[in-house]
Enzyme design. Structure first.
Site, PDB file in Angstrom:
ATOM      1  N   ASP A   1      28.579 -23.606  -2.894  1.00 21.22           N
ATOM      2  CA  ASP A   1      27.137 -23.496  -3.139  1.00 21.22           C
ATOM      3  C   ASP A   1      26.310 -23.458  -1.869  1.00 21.22           C
ATOM      4  O   ASP A   1      25.286 -22.778  -1.801  1.00 21.22           O
ATOM      5  CB  ASP A   1      26.666 -24.659  -4.024  1.00 21.22           C
ATOM      6  CG  ASP A   1      26.669 -25.992  -3.290  1.00 21.22           C
ATOM      7  OD1 ASP A   1      27.697 -26.327  -2.682  1.00 21.22           O
ATOM      8  OD2 ASP A   1      25.633 -26.692  -3.337  1.00 21.22           O
TER       9      ASP A   1
ATOM     10  N   ASP B   1      28.766 -27.209   2.061  1.00 24.98           N
ATOM     11  CA  ASP B   1      29.998 -27.957   1.789  1.00 24.98           C
ATOM     12  C   ASP B   1      30.963 -27.069   0.993  1.00 24.98           C
ATOM     13  O   ASP B   1      30.786 -25.860   0.933  1.00 24.98           O
ATOM     14  CB  ASP B   1      29.678 -29.261   1.048  1.00 24.98           C
ATOM     15  CG  ASP B   1      28.837 -29.026  -0.202  1.00 24.98           C
ATOM     16  OD1 ASP B   1      28.817 -27.881  -0.697  1.00 24.98           O
ATOM     17  OD2 ASP B   1      28.191 -29.977  -0.680  1.00 24.98           O
TER      18      ASP B   1
ATOM     19  N   TYR C   1      23.783 -34.565  -7.296  1.00 22.81           N
ATOM     20  CA  TYR C   1      23.770 -33.270  -6.614  1.00 22.81           C
ATOM     21  C   TYR C   1      22.924 -32.225  -7.345  1.00 22.81           C
ATOM     22  O   TYR C   1      21.970 -31.697  -6.774  1.00 22.81           O
ATOM     23  CB  TYR C   1      25.212 -32.789  -6.400  1.00 22.81           C
ATOM     24  CG  TYR C   1      25.987 -33.775  -5.573  1.00 22.81           C
ATOM     25  CD1 TYR C   1      25.834 -33.819  -4.185  1.00 22.81           C
ATOM     26  CD2 TYR C   1      26.808 -34.729  -6.173  1.00 22.81           C
ATOM     27  CE1 TYR C   1      26.501 -34.760  -3.417  1.00 22.81           C
ATOM     28  CE2 TYR C   1      27.481 -35.679  -5.409  1.00 22.81           C
ATOM     29  CZ  TYR C   1      27.324 -35.689  -4.036  1.00 22.81           C
ATOM     30  OH  TYR C   1      27.972 -36.635  -3.288  1.00 22.81           O
TER      31      TYR C   1
ATOM     32  N   GLU D   1      20.022 -26.426   5.583  1.00 26.94           N
ATOM     33  CA  GLU D   1      21.212 -26.016   4.832  1.00 26.94           C
ATOM     34  C   GLU D   1      20.907 -24.775   3.985  1.00 26.94           C
ATOM     35  O   GLU D   1      19.986 -24.777   3.169  1.00 26.94           O
ATOM     36  CB  GLU D   1      21.689 -27.144   3.928  1.00 26.94           C
ATOM     37  CG  GLU D   1      23.016 -26.844   3.228  1.00 26.94           C
ATOM     38  CD  GLU D   1      23.589 -28.062   2.522  1.00 26.94           C
ATOM     39  OE1 GLU D   1      24.797 -28.050   2.216  1.00 26.94           O
ATOM     40  OE2 GLU D   1      22.839 -29.031   2.273  1.00 26.94           O
TER      41      GLU D   1
END
Length: 525
Positions: A103, A106, A254, A498
């Site tokens: 995604d 990570d 998350y 990110e």
């Protein structure tokens, strides 16, 4: 005496002339305003026209980020620092879940945002595939979409079972390593009739239904397979209602869901477009009172699909559909009115303009991944603008003020230009674009040299390194600025630095809409 009289007379005539000139100016401005907001529709754009090089270059970069995020055995790999990874994913259930995409920075495969990525990418292709094609990006877009849908098909082994996650986020976040070197266990998480997950099942149904339209002409058999899964997943999601955030509390950390009603409407809307079956349209109308939040604008995101649903169903209102009943048409009008409220909120000069903006005009809603909302909003705005143009709809009314399709397009351009560097930081938030962009992107693979040998924990030296990333996460759209328009380029700053695949799908859709001008098709089939 005589001289003074002449002076008075001259002054009098001068005042008359000034007043007359002011009246003339007011009349001209009034006429222009009436002309600007007349009921005359702008001409419908023809085939794709001149290419905007700035947006074309950005689109080509943004499309590459999907290649960076791919899991599995890579085909025609163009990213020198990426290789095969997670080849055994799904093996504990005797499934091949090696494909799909990580995604963000990570190495977990989260099914909820991955499915949303596929749905938005499908929507972009369906609306702007001809414009992608002009700059040779249609095939890469289709290939990336299929990489996800291949995974989603395999993740749905039976009607009421859907695997929605591969990997353990807790374990994954204790490691900093390249995906090619992962040796940790990759457990599977599923939703079923007892562990319910309506939102993720419905979003996956939307992804499958929209993708079935993308491949309908080029691969009819694959399209049929996707549509079969979409129907089954929608039935499963609707029959066994329940939030996956409740059934599987671990996901709250998350990708927590704030509700599943929006996904049910979103999936039904896509199934209506894919099948033409009135039952799905009827579903959106009958369940609208419960789930649609009519009259209340919302922000489009991986978690909330209401604004997207309202724009998508407005498409039916703009271009018509076969056999639509009066009650269904009435429901469609409610969706369209709410879509209009969304648009009016985005237009900066509208009486109902949202105050959720930075000083420079960027839509700003959340500290985490701040750019998702402005890019998503701009994508919806340019879609609505193109629906208006292609249906010869002259204006949009916002609390008595009128706006043209070009006003929505202007707003969308302002947002994408901010992203590409016209901002107080004078930096591009699209990695690899322009002379200045983030160098310390929060991304494991980008931060570790391709020839480095690291295990789970010793790789953290690369997270802490003060050197810029050795590999460029090309085309990644990072989280973006704080509300004060500052940005801290630090590898530890995952809030701002990110990139993610769902940001990627949204920026690809937005750039594709602006790379050239073209009318949208009146029907996807």
């Amino acid at each position: 005496m005589g001289e003074r009289s002449k002076s008075k007379g001259w002054c009098g005539w001068f005042i008359v002339l000034v007043v007359a000139a002011l009246v003339a100016v007011v009349i001209v401005i009034s006429i222009r305003k009436k002309s600007d907001h007349s009921d005359k529709a702008a001409p419908v754009p023809g085939p794709p026209g001149a290419i905007d090089k700035e947006y074309s270059d950005a689109l080509k970069l943004a499309m590459q980020f999907f290649d960076i995020q791919k899991s599995g055995k890579l085909e025609n790999n163009k990213i020198s620092w990426r290789g095969n990874s997670a080849l055994q994913d799904g093996s504990e259930a005797k499934l091949d879940l090696s494909k799909g995409m990580y995604d963000a920075g990570d190495h977990i495969k989260f099914g909820f945002p991955m499915a949303f990525t596929a749905t938005v990418l499908s929507w972009a292709i369906l609306e702007y595939g001809d414009q992608m094609d002009v700059v040779d990006q249609l095939e890469p877009a289709q290939d990336s979409l299929k990489w996800i849908t291949d995974y989603l098909i395999n993740a749905h082994p039976s009607e009421n079972v859907l695997y929605i996650q591969v990997g353990d986020p807790e374990a994954d976040h204790k490691c900093w390593e390249r995906p090619e070197n992962m040796k940790e266990k990759r457990p599977l998480t599923q939703v079923n009739t007892s562990a319910r997950g309506t939102e993720v099942a419905a979003e996956t149904a939307a992804a499958m239904a929209s993708a079935s339209l993308v491949f309908k002409t080029s691969d009819s058999s694959y399209s049929d397979t996707l549509l079969k899964h979409a129907k089954q997943l929608f039935n499963f999601a609707d029959k066994y209602r329940g939030s996956y955030s409740v059934s599987i509390p671990a996901v709250q950390t998350y990708y927590n869901s704030t509700g599943y009603g929006d996904e049910l409407l979103w999936a039904a809307s896509w199934l209506y477009h894919a099948t033409g079956d009135q039952a799905y349209l009827k579903y959106t109308v009958q369940n609208g009172k419960a789930f649609a939040n009519w009259g209340s604008p919302t922000w489009f995101s991986w978690d909330n699909k209401l604004a997207g649903t309202q724009v998508l169903l407005s498409r039916v209102s703009f271009f018509g559909g076969k056999g639509i009943s009066n009650s269904e048409n009435s429901g469609l009008q409610m969706y369209r009115k709410t879509a209009e409220a969304v648009m009016c909120g985005l237009l900066p000069k509208s009486p109902t303009a949202t105050i959720s903006r930075t000083h420079s005009g960027l839509i700003w809603v959340s500290e985490w991944n701040a750019l998702q909302h402005p890019v998503a909003s701009a994508f919806l705005a340019v879609l609505y603008s193109d629906y208006m143009l292609s249906s010869r709809t002259a204006k949009l009314s916002c609390d008595g003020d009128s706006y043209k399709p070009s006003d929505l397009r202007k707003f969308a351009i302002s947002q994408v230009n901010y992203v590409l560097g016209k901002n107080p930081m004078k930096m591009s938030y699209l990695v690899g674009y322009g002379d200045k962009y983030p160098q310390y992107v929060h991304h494991r693979g980008a931060s570790i040299p391709a020839d480095a040998t690291t295990g789970c924990s010793d790789g953290f030296k690369w997270l802490k390194s003060e050197d810029p990333n050795p590999n460029v996460a090309i085309g990644g759209l990072v989280g973006g600025p704080f509300q004060n328009e500052s940005f801290v380029d630090s590898r530890n700053n995952s809030m701002q630095g990110e990139p993610s695949t769902y940001n990627g799908a949204l920026i690809v859709g937005l750039l594709s809409s602006l790379v050239t001008t073209s009318s949208v098709v009146q029907s996807f089939t």
